[in-house]
Scaffold this motif. Sequence first.
Motif, PDB file in Angstrom:
ATOM      1  N   LEU A 283       0.818  -1.218   0.000  1.00 48.68           N
ATOM      2  CA  LEU A 283       0.000   0.000   0.000  1.00 48.68           C
ATOM      3  C   LEU A 283       0.851   1.267   0.000  1.00 48.68           C
ATOM      4  CD1 LEU A 283      -2.764  -1.106   2.566  1.00 48.68           C
ATOM      5  CD2 LEU A 283      -2.851  -1.228   0.070  1.00 48.68           C
ATOM      6  N   PHE A 284       1.998   1.222  -0.654  1.00 52.50           N
ATOM      7  CA  PHE A 284       2.810   2.426  -0.816  1.00 52.50           C
ATOM      8  C   PHE A 284       2.059   3.422  -1.693  1.00 52.50           C
ATOM      9  CE2 PHE A 284       5.839   0.022   1.229  1.00 52.50           C
ATOM     10  CZ  PHE A 284       7.150   0.464   1.141  1.00 52.50           C
ATOM     11  N   ASP A 285       2.230   4.700  -1.394  1.00 58.05           N
ATOM     12  CA  ASP A 285       1.576   5.729  -2.198  1.00 58.05           C
ATOM     13  C   ASP A 285       2.176   5.843  -3.588  1.00 58.05           C
ATOM     14  OD1 ASP A 285      -0.083   6.429  -0.085  1.00 58.05           O
ATOM     15  OD2 ASP A 285       1.242   8.009   0.634  1.00 58.05           O
ATOM     16  N   ALA A 286       3.513   5.719  -3.676  1.00 54.40           N
ATOM     17  CA  ALA A 286       4.139   6.063  -4.946  1.00 54.40           C
ATOM     18  C   ALA A 286       5.425   5.286  -5.185  1.00 54.40           C
ATOM     19  CB  ALA A 286       4.437   7.562  -4.994  1.00 54.40           C
ATOM     20  N   PHE A 287       5.722   5.096  -6.466  1.00 52.64           N
ATOM     21  CA  PHE A 287       6.988   4.544  -6.954  1.00 52.64           C
ATOM     22  C   PHE A 287       7.711   5.698  -7.637  1.00 52.64           C
ATOM     23  CE2 PHE A 287       9.570   2.618 -10.296  1.00 52.64           C
ATOM     24  CZ  PHE A 287      10.175   1.552  -9.648  1.00 52.64           C
ATOM     25  N   PHE A 288       8.882   6.033  -7.124  1.00 49.60           N
ATOM     26  CA  PHE A 288       9.582   7.264  -7.484  1.00 49.60           C
ATOM     27  C   PHE A 288      10.848   6.904  -8.244  1.00 49.60           C
ATOM     28  CE2 PHE A 288      12.318  10.841  -6.757  1.00 49.60           C
ATOM     29  CZ  PHE A 288      11.546  11.933  -6.395  1.00 49.60           C
ATOM     30  N   LEU A 289      10.967   7.391  -9.485  1.00 49.28           N
ATOM     31  CA  LEU A 289      12.143   7.107 -10.300  1.00 49.28           C
ATOM     32  C   LEU A 289      13.033   8.333 -10.398  1.00 49.28           C
ATOM     33  CD1 LEU A 289      11.170   5.010 -13.462  1.00 49.28           C
ATOM     34  CD2 LEU A 289      12.673   4.350 -11.592  1.00 49.28           C
ATOM     35  N   GLY A 290      14.305   8.174 -10.018  1.00 48.87           N
ATOM     36  CA  GLY A 290      15.284   9.210 -10.312  1.00 48.87           C
ATOM     37  C   GLY A 290      15.649   9.150 -11.789  1.00 48.87           C
ATOM     38  N   GLU A 291      16.282  10.204 -12.260  1.00 48.36           N
ATOM     39  CA  GLU A 291      16.716  10.180 -13.655  1.00 48.36           C
ATOM     40  C   GLU A 291      17.939  11.064 -13.819  1.00 48.36           C
ATOM     41  OE1 GLU A 291      14.504   9.729 -17.688  1.00 48.36           O
ATOM     42  OE2 GLU A 291      14.278  11.806 -17.073  1.00 48.36           O
ATOM     43  N   GLY A 292      18.908  10.598 -14.608  1.00 48.86           N
ATOM     44  CA  GLY A 292      20.076  11.394 -14.968  1.00 48.86           C
ATOM     45  C   GLY A 292      20.121  11.547 -16.463  1.00 48.86           C
ATOM     46  N   LEU A 293      20.477  12.730 -16.926  1.00 43.81           N
ATOM     47  CA  LEU A 293      20.488  12.988 -18.359  1.00 43.81           C
ATOM     48  C   LEU A 293      21.837  12.696 -18.994  1.00 43.81           C
ATOM     49  CD1 LEU A 293      18.420  16.301 -18.390  1.00 43.81           C
ATOM     50  CD2 LEU A 293      17.655  13.982 -18.906  1.00 43.81           C
ATOM     51  N   ARG A 294      22.825  12.390 -18.151  1.00 43.92           N
ATOM     52  CA  ARG A 294      24.136  12.040 -18.673  1.00 43.92           C
ATOM     53  C   ARG A 294      24.864  11.244 -17.596  1.00 43.92           C
ATOM     54  NH1 ARG A 294      28.755  16.041 -21.356  1.00 43.92           N
ATOM     55  NH2 ARG A 294      30.330  14.415 -21.623  1.00 43.92           N
ATOM     56  N   LEU A 295      25.795  10.380 -18.007  1.00 41.71           N
ATOM     57  CA  LEU A 295      26.628   9.702 -17.030  1.00 41.71           C
ATOM     58  C   LEU A 295      27.372  10.751 -16.209  1.00 41.71           C
ATOM     59  CD1 LEU A 295      28.121   6.758 -19.130  1.00 41.71           C
ATOM     60  CD2 LEU A 295      26.149   6.726 -17.598  1.00 41.71           C
ATOM     61  N   ARG A 296      27.421  10.542 -14.916  1.00 42.72           N
ATOM     62  CA  ARG A 296      27.999  11.543 -14.039  1.00 42.72           C
ATOM     63  C   ARG A 296      29.512  11.655 -14.227  1.00 42.72           C
ATOM     64  NH1 ARG A 296      24.481  11.391  -8.461  1.00 42.72           N
ATOM     65  NH2 ARG A 296      22.590  10.534  -9.359  1.00 42.72           N
ATOM     66  N   GLU A 297      30.008  12.858 -13.933  1.00 44.95           N
ATOM     67  CA  GLU A 297      31.427  13.113 -14.072  1.00 44.95           C
ATOM     68  C   GLU A 297      31.990  13.685 -12.783  1.00 44.95           C
ATOM     69  OE1 GLU A 297      32.300  15.645 -17.347  1.00 44.95           O
ATOM     70  OE2 GLU A 297      31.426  14.309 -18.842  1.00 44.95           O
ATOM     71  N   THR A 298      33.286  13.517 -12.620  1.00 47.08           N
ATOM     72  CA  THR A 298      33.993  14.182 -11.539  1.00 47.08           C
ATOM     73  C   THR A 298      35.344  14.641 -12.070  1.00 47.08           C
ATOM     74  OG1 THR A 298      34.911  13.959  -9.300  1.00 47.08           O
ATOM     75  CG2 THR A 298      34.883  11.977 -10.659  1.00 47.08           C
ATOM     76  N   ARG A 299      35.580  15.912 -11.964  1.00 52.39           N
ATOM     77  CA  ARG A 299      36.817  16.522 -12.457  1.00 52.39           C
ATOM     78  C   ARG A 299      37.126  16.107 -13.894  1.00 52.39           C
ATOM     79  NH1 ARG A 299      37.390  15.572  -7.140  1.00 52.39           N
ATOM     80  NH2 ARG A 299      38.100  13.428  -7.426  1.00 52.39           N
ATOM     81  N   GLY A 300      36.078  16.140 -14.731  1.00 50.92           N
ATOM     82  CA  GLY A 300      36.252  15.908 -16.158  1.00 50.92           C
ATOM     83  C   GLY A 300      36.304  14.471 -16.603  1.00 50.92           C
ATOM     84  N   ALA A 301      36.175  13.516 -15.675  1.00 53.45           N
ATOM     85  CA  ALA A 301      36.204  12.097 -16.035  1.00 53.45           C
ATOM     86  C   ALA A 301      34.923  11.429 -15.552  1.00 53.45           C
ATOM     87  CB  ALA A 301      37.416  11.418 -15.401  1.00 53.45           C
ATOM     88  N   LEU A 302      34.552  10.313 -16.219  1.00 59.01           N
ATOM     89  CA  LEU A 302      33.356   9.596 -15.799  1.00 59.01           C
ATOM     90  C   LEU A 302      33.500   9.130 -14.352  1.00 59.01           C
ATOM     91  CD1 LEU A 302      32.404   7.375 -18.854  1.00 59.01           C
ATOM     92  CD2 LEU A 302      31.305   9.475 -18.077  1.00 59.01           C
ATOM     93  N   HIS A 303      32.434   9.297 -13.593  1.00 62.38           N
ATOM     94  CA  HIS A 303      32.422   8.866 -12.196  1.00 62.38           C
ATOM     95  C   HIS A 303      32.088   7.381 -12.194  1.00 62.38           C
ATOM     96  CE1 HIS A 303      32.113   9.371  -7.902  1.00 62.38           C
ATOM     97  NE2 HIS A 303      30.923   8.819  -7.903  1.00 62.38           N
ATOM     98  N   ASP A 304      33.137   6.544 -12.213  1.00 63.95           N
ATOM     99  CA  ASP A 304      32.935   5.126 -12.505  1.00 63.95           C
ATOM    100  C   ASP A 304      32.624   4.275 -11.279  1.00 63.95           C
ATOM    101  OD1 ASP A 304      35.396   5.230 -11.331  1.00 63.95           O
ATOM    102  OD2 ASP A 304      36.495   4.280 -12.964  1.00 63.95           O
ATOM    103  N   LEU A 305      32.436   4.876 -10.109  1.00 60.87           N
ATOM    104  CA  LEU A 305      32.100   4.082  -8.929  1.00 60.87           C
ATOM    105  C   LEU A 305      30.612   3.753  -8.849  1.00 60.87           C
ATOM    106  CD1 LEU A 305      34.315   5.796  -6.217  1.00 60.87           C
ATOM    107  CD2 LEU A 305      34.691   3.599  -7.344  1.00 60.87           C
ATOM    108  N   ASP A 306      29.773   4.553  -9.490  1.00 56.71           N
ATOM    109  CA  ASP A 306      28.348   4.256  -9.427  1.00 56.71           C
ATOM    110  C   ASP A 306      27.665   4.465 -10.778  1.00 56.71           C
ATOM    111  OD1 ASP A 306      27.304   7.317  -7.648  1.00 56.71           O
ATOM    112  OD2 ASP A 306      28.210   7.040  -9.595  1.00 56.71           O
ATOM    113  N   VAL A 307      28.402   4.309 -11.851  1.00 56.68           N
ATOM    114  CA  VAL A 307      27.810   4.450 -13.175  1.00 56.68           C
ATOM    115  C   VAL A 307      26.956   3.235 -13.490  1.00 56.68           C
ATOM    116  CG1 VAL A 307      28.288   4.565 -15.641  1.00 56.68           C
ATOM    117  CG2 VAL A 307      29.615   5.955 -14.067  1.00 56.68           C
ATOM    118  N   VAL A 308      25.732   3.479 -13.921  1.00 52.72           N
ATOM    119  CA  VAL A 308      24.849   2.398 -14.341  1.00 52.72           C
ATOM    120  C   VAL A 308      23.855   2.982 -15.327  1.00 52.72           C
ATOM    121  CG1 VAL A 308      23.224   2.734 -12.431  1.00 52.72           C
ATOM    122  CG2 VAL A 308      23.328   0.528 -13.544  1.00 52.72           C
TER     123      VAL A 308
END
Length: 472
Positions: free
Chosen positions: A65-90
């Motif tokens: 009986l949960f009220d909602a299913f909530f989806l996050g969304e990213g528009l691009r693979l995340r970066e850190t200091r100009g490189a792909l943030h490869d610890l949580d890329v999916v």
Amino acid sequence: MTRPVTHPNLPVTRPDHPSRPDAQVHFGVFFQGVNHTTIWSDPESGSQTDFATFERVIRTAERGLFDAFFLGEGLRLRETRGALHDLDVVGRPDAITQLAALAAITTHIGLVATQNTTYNDPADLARRLQSLDVLSGGRAAWNVVTTDNAWTGANFRRGGYLDHALRYERAQGQLDVARQIWDAFPDAADGAGSGSPGGTDAAVAHVSEHSALFDVELDPTTPRSPQGHPVIFQAGDSPQGRDFAAANADVIFSRHGAVLADALEFAADVRRRAVAAGRPEDDLKIFPGTGIIVGDTPAEAEEKARWVRWNQVTPATALSIVGNIWGEDLSGYDPDGPLPAHDPVVEELGGERGSATTGARTREVAAQWRALAEAEHLSIRELVVRNSSERGFEGTPAAVAEDLIRWVRTGAVDGFNISPWIVPSGLDDIVDKVVPELQDRGAYPTSYAGTTLRDHLGLRAPLPHRATVGAA
């Protein structure tokens, strides 16, 4: 429009005082996608993109009986200091597409799509959200998020960087246009029945909006849903973000879900802002993100929580989190050693972990972390684990239920958006063990209140409709 008389200086409710003794706990589930808190290495972990994972999670949530299913969304693979943030890329499917598929296999649970106002066209986004709302029978919601960083913009034709000061100006304009489009079709009371233009003389309004931000000229094609508008969520925590939520949102998705006194202060602040915006003080629902870990005994719960925290925070993750605050690559540091002795050198954080901490606060955060690490003799990894342990609830099902009830009935929150530590099985203990404890205490629904998300959350009519339908 008649509004209740409410004093803008609402008091902060005491943590030991149940200001809402009959309030019920509400749950949503936050399927994050990109994150480091989901333990992918466990044998029970399922795919983050396979539809079967989403199906298992949402079916469990609806059973609970949960009220909602909530989806996050990213528009691009995340970066850190100009490189792909490869610890949580999916990879992550488009939220509205995924939710449309999930609408077909569910009957009641709400469907919340995180959608960015910076890189979406208002006419197209409004139509897609309204289509989801109509096809799901009034269960859609829009989590309104803003972006100002250049690395996200590089994925889009106009690219580039949006001035920080313009983020909420564009978000407001986008939402205003969407509401015009959603209201272009007459509703059932105007003779439109299900919303189909056939068989009614009621005209569909033409939408025209020309400004420095938008150039819109269209005749909408999608009727209203049974709930009128998609429900509006918002997650900004800056003063500007809180003001935007107070003026526009139905639900604010808060990060103040760890310390009750902090949550009460946040609740009092956003409710003051809602009243200042001309709304009833209870009009804006507060749902912090949180985690829940349960065991059959206190000792079992403690052991399980310790295992979860240490598997969420790998050595590399710990160095990355601290490096994000220090603004430099700390991969050469020993995760079992002390924090850097020098102060952070950055003025602005990267975007790989969102905007929970601004660049202006990095030195303040670093000083707090250093003081905690010195007081408790913590290594880098131990510090990050220690901080993460304050971001949720753990204990026996009965103890967790009592804590959740206290948070809701003191007025700190209206519900909780739960981030499972593993998918797809991470909600099982909550639905099978915590929900029954809450129901036994009369603090959780035993059936859905209606068929729309607005029904489940106990929301009033959409804000633009208040002048004609009243606030009730």
